[in-house]
Enzyme design. Structure first.
Site, mmCIF file in Angstrom:
data_model
loop_
_atom_site.group_PDB
_atom_site.id
_atom_site.type_symbol
_atom_site.label_atom_id
_atom_site.label_comp_id
_atom_site.label_asym_id
_atom_site.label_seq_id
_atom_site.Cartn_x
_atom_site.Cartn_y
_atom_site.Cartn_z
ATOM 1 N N LYS A 283 0.963 -1.136 0.255
ATOM 2 C CA LYS A 283 -0.080 -0.016 -0.247
ATOM 3 C C LYS A 283 1.036 1.280 -0.160
ATOM 4 C CE LYS A 283 -2.902 2.545 3.028
ATOM 5 N NZ LYS A 283 -3.675 2.985 4.116
ATOM 6 N N ASP A 288 -2.413 10.798 3.541
ATOM 7 C CA ASP A 288 -4.032 10.484 3.394
ATOM 8 C C ASP A 288 -4.510 10.924 4.509
ATOM 9 O OD1 ASP A 288 -6.300 8.390 3.711
ATOM 10 O OD2 ASP A 288 -6.079 7.664 5.038
ATOM 11 N N LYS A 295 -10.658 12.765 8.031
ATOM 12 C CA LYS A 295 -10.232 12.891 9.494
ATOM 13 C C LYS A 295 -9.598 14.066 10.135
ATOM 14 C CE LYS A 295 -6.669 9.017 7.405
ATOM 15 N NZ LYS A 295 -7.105 7.916 8.083
ATOM 16 N N ASP A 306 1.801 6.331 5.235
ATOM 17 C CA ASP A 306 0.451 5.362 4.641
ATOM 18 C C ASP A 306 0.980 4.894 3.585
ATOM 19 O OD1 ASP A 306 -2.275 4.670 5.571
ATOM 20 O OD2 ASP A 306 -2.984 5.593 4.853
ATOM 21 N N ASP A 365 -12.434 7.537 3.657
ATOM 22 C CA ASP A 365 -11.549 7.120 4.643
ATOM 23 C C ASP A 365 -10.943 5.645 4.195
ATOM 24 O OD1 ASP A 365 -9.055 7.693 5.844
ATOM 25 O OD2 ASP A 365 -9.759 7.614 7.797
ATOM 26 N N GLU A 367 -9.479 3.585 1.998
ATOM 27 C CA GLU A 367 -9.516 3.872 1.242
ATOM 28 C C GLU A 367 -8.006 3.123 0.515
ATOM 29 O OE1 GLU A 367 -5.240 5.090 3.319
ATOM 30 O OE2 GLU A 367 -7.485 5.697 2.830
ATOM 31 N N ARG A 369 -7.587 0.064 1.040
ATOM 32 C CA ARG A 369 -8.055 -1.458 0.376
ATOM 33 C C ARG A 369 -8.867 -1.354 -0.783
ATOM 34 N NH1 ARG A 369 -12.849 -2.118 4.841
ATOM 35 N NH2 ARG A 369 -10.873 -0.474 5.717
#
Length: 512
Positions: A283, A288, A295, A306, A365, A367, A369
């Site tokens: 990933k 993010d 967030k 991230d 959020d 995202e 996956r």
């Protein structure tokens, strides 16, 4: 007897990938520790009485200072009775609390084990600013010595990728072992392995600690090309146009809210006569914000991290190539920036993934996956023997396992091989289930699946989502949300900030 190995072993300077910096001379010796002329001597011990066998003056000082043999306790002493300028005594024994209960793999610092030597060496070295270091511990084989060497080199490294001092390097590293282990280290080229693994961890740490305005998807992709230019690794980069052609709706959807477009980077390492083919997926959300499901401000402060999964996969492939691994590797780095804007992905949107699945977005959020699903689908289309993905995927991982232990899900054989490698390397990981009943909460009325569901078992639910994209392949998913980035004080072998968690596990898995 001294065994000199890899006198040109090196750790690169601020940009660890391309700029070779101060050289580390790595030596294995069976000499008495009292005769070692060094800036810092790190002695791992489990009983003060046993110190007498190594040095009477050291044992006397330890008793005078009431040195504790509890695991992780460190006492710094002047080099009385030895030629070292300073001595760090690091405890490896169990305290009363530990002796009264059963410990498990996550207690790598508190319970002596195959990966614990890395932690003990790091504890002794951290903050010392010593250029010449010697390590002494009960190193039973080359693996133990390698773990200790890696721990020392990484602990000495500064955590600021923009500012590197000479004191962030160890120029001379001596590892005290018996003659049999010294010979094994020579035979297995252990010094080269120490250098390669330490550089892999440091490179990961430096990438993760970089500011997101410097490391965005295009910049990350360019860095991959630079890193692999002199290695037997083929690099292919898909830009936003190619991603659209290839129906990678997850990566495109997450990245469409940013002015910095997403990328998918594929790495291929194909040694001759490879007996296995493994796919890695990382990933790579370079920042993010949560997208339109924004967030809280405080939760964004560490979101440059991230992309740790992608950085870890890159480092693992590079290290495997340098170590001449006989496993063929195809790696996918799913790179995007998740930002809110007029073009951003919306809750209620429906997107089409690489494998044709239509996904209803209920939380922008969730995202990670989505980008992982496209990459997993690509891996599942190949003849790979196993797929391993790694991601800072869910806050639920920290709720379930805390900030030091990663969760591993997937098919039992691959999952258990990952946790076995993790134990060998002192990287705490725990096998977790994938309960089938959780799939129901992902049911959508307008698409095949939603991208988020029940708040309960969130780490497992994310794994259930990813499982939909691996077809019938053997697979493991590693959630490193907590242990990949240390917001507290250093502990064990982990510095503050990025930790490099999982790089050693991946390399060990690839080679075993």
């Amino acid at each position: 007897m001294r065994y000199h190995a890899c006198p040109g072993a090196s750790l690169a300077a601020p940009d660890r990938w391309s700029n070779m910096g101060i050289m580390t001379n790595i030596v294995f010796t069976s000499e008495e520790i009292s005769s070692l002329e060094t800036d810092l001597l790190v002695v791992a011990f489990d009983d003060v009485e046993k110190l007498r066998e190594l040095s009477q003056p050291l044992a006397a000082d330890a008793e005078l200072m009431q040195a504790k043999a509890e695991a992780g306790k460190c006492l710094m002493l002047p080099g009385n009775g030895v030629k070292a300028k300073r001595v760090a005594l690091v405890g490896t024994g169990l305290d009363e609390r530990a002796r009264n209960r059963k410990y498990s793999l996550e207690d790598a610092v508190e319970l002596p084990g195959t990966g614990a030597h890395r932690h003990y060496a790091a504890i002794g070295v951290r903050g010392s600013k010593a250029a010449k270091v010697a390590l002494a511990g009960n190193y039973r084989n080359a693996h133990d010595a390698i773990q200790a060497g890696v721990g020392a080199l990484v602990a000495a490294h500064g955590t600021n990728p923009y500012q590197t001092q000479d004191s962030d390097f160890i120029t001379d590293l001596t590892i005290v072992v018996n003659e049999d282990v010294a010979a094994e280290c020579e035979e297995t080229d252990a010094a080269n392995r120490i250098e390669t693994l330490a550089q892999a961890m440091i490179s990961t740490i430096d990438l993760v600690n970089r500011a997101p305005n410097d490391l965005y998807p295009q910049a990350f992709a360019s860095k991959v090309e630079e890193v692999c230019a002199q290695l037997p690794i083929e690099v292919e980069i898909w830009d936003e146009s190619r991603l659209a052609e290839e129906n990678c709706g997850g990566i495109l959807g997450v990245g469409q809210g940013s002015t910095r477009q997403p990328r998918l980077v594929t790495l291929r390492y194909n040694p001759k006569n490879a007996q296995r083919h493994v796919s890695l997926v990382g990933k790579g959300i370079t920042f993010d914000s949560g997208g339109l499901s924004l967030k809280p401000a405080a939760s964004m402060e560490t979101m440059k991290s991230d992309m740790t999964g992608a950085a870890s996969v890159l480092s693992a492939v590079v290290a495997a190539a340098k170590l001449n691994s006989q496993t063929a590797i195809t790696a996918y780095l799913a790179l995007a920036e998740n930002m809110p804007s007029g073009s951003a992905l919306r809750p209620c949107d429906v997107i089409t993934m690489r494998n044709g699945a239509r996904i209803e977005i209920t939380n922008t959020d969730a995202e990670g996956r989505l980008v992982m699903a496209d990459a997993l689908s690509l891996a599942a289309e190949t003849d790979t023997d196993a797929i391993v993905d790694i991601a800072t995927l869910t806050g639920a991982q920290m709720v379930g396992l805390g900030v030091r232990v990663a969760g591993v899900m997937g098919t039992s054989e691959v999952r258990d091989q990952i946790t076995s490698s993790a134990a060998r390397c002192g990287e705490p990981m725990w096998a977790m289930p994938l309960p089938s009943y959780l799939r129901e909460s992902l049911t959508s009325e307008v698409a095949q699946m939603k991208n988020s569901g029940s708040r309960w078992g969130g780490m497992l639910l994310a794994g259930v989502f990813l499982e939909e994209f691996v077809a019938d392949k053997a697979w493991a998913h590693i959630d490193i949300a907590g242990p990949s980035f240390n917001e507290g004080s250093p502990w064990g072998a982990n510095n503050k900030g990025a930790t490099g968690m999982a790089v050693l596990t991946l390399v060990d898995f690839l080679q075993r």
